[in-house]
Scaffold this motif. Sequence first.
Motif, PDB file in Angstrom:
ATOM      1  N   GLU A 103      99.722  67.792  77.661  1.00 43.97           N
ATOM      2  CA  GLU A 103      99.790  66.986  78.883  1.00 43.97           C
ATOM      3  C   GLU A 103      99.639  65.526  78.460  1.00 43.97           C
ATOM      4  O   GLU A 103      98.590  64.907  78.603  1.00 43.97           O
ATOM      5  N   ASP A 179      95.696  68.650  85.938  1.00 42.01           N
ATOM      6  CA  ASP A 179      96.986  69.216  85.547  1.00 42.01           C
ATOM      7  C   ASP A 179      96.935  70.715  85.337  1.00 42.01           C
ATOM      8  O   ASP A 179      97.939  71.409  85.498  1.00 42.01           O
ATOM      9  N   THR A 215      97.136  63.097  86.158  1.00 48.35           N
ATOM     10  CA  THR A 215      97.988  63.954  85.343  1.00 48.35           C
ATOM     11  C   THR A 215      98.762  63.119  84.329  1.00 48.35           C
ATOM     12  O   THR A 215      98.919  61.914  84.479  1.00 48.35           O
ATOM     13  N   SER A 219     102.924  67.119  84.087  1.00 45.17           N
ATOM     14  CA  SER A 219     102.607  67.593  85.437  1.00 45.17           C
ATOM     15  C   SER A 219     102.913  66.585  86.532  1.00 45.17           C
ATOM     16  O   SER A 219     103.033  66.974  87.699  1.00 45.17           O
TER      17      SER A 219
END
Length: 241
Positions: A103, A179, A215, A219
């Motif tokens: 992420e 996320d 996020t 995401s």
Amino acid sequence: MAHRNFRPVSTGREWSEFSGGRDQQYAFRSAAGWGDTAVMLPWTLHTYYDDLEILRRQYPSMCVWVDSIARIAAESSGLVRRFGRRAGHLECYVVDTGMHFGEWLRPGENMVAQMMRNKVRPPAEVATAYFAHSSRLLARAAQQLDHHSDAELAEQARSAYRAAFVQEDGVRIGADRQDDYVRALAFGLLEPVEQPRAAARLAALIEENGGHLATGFLSTPMLLSVCAFLYRRRNRSRVRL
């Protein structure tokens, strides 16, 4: 496009063993999310334009990508798995090796620090979620094309994700970051009874962060649909997009 010439859009050939490029010390051989465009992009184009030809052209490369991640999950185990994870017989569907962006760059994160952290401890929750999602999309594409559908792989990958990362019936997922809940909700990795609990936890995390979203690259594009789901289920007008 023949699958032998396929390149994941955002993974340079010199960084991708999957793409036939050179192997390097920090090679992203199976970068979850980025490489999954091999499956997600053709399916999205088909969905928007009702175009089966894009699926016919890209189906071989979709299979190559999912098969490559399935092999990585089955044949390689990271440090976390070696010291125990609650996935039991589903361990072989957990993707906890390879170098991933993860992420990438949540607000406040440092690029170098995240790169080193991902190398030491690959983001297995992210990679396994994308494995489950791409496997499911591949099975749906196979049905559209009247090919044999490996729906069992998709279900096993989803079950592995749930066994490894979903706790307390959706109240806690992964590392308890925003996320984690966005991915689980957007990819359909939760059971219906778990969805409102996960949505409530996501709302709580947003509120704890002063009403701000936190996020990263992967995401953020899914936030609108997930927050709309959150709003419908919880009617929480205080959540700010």
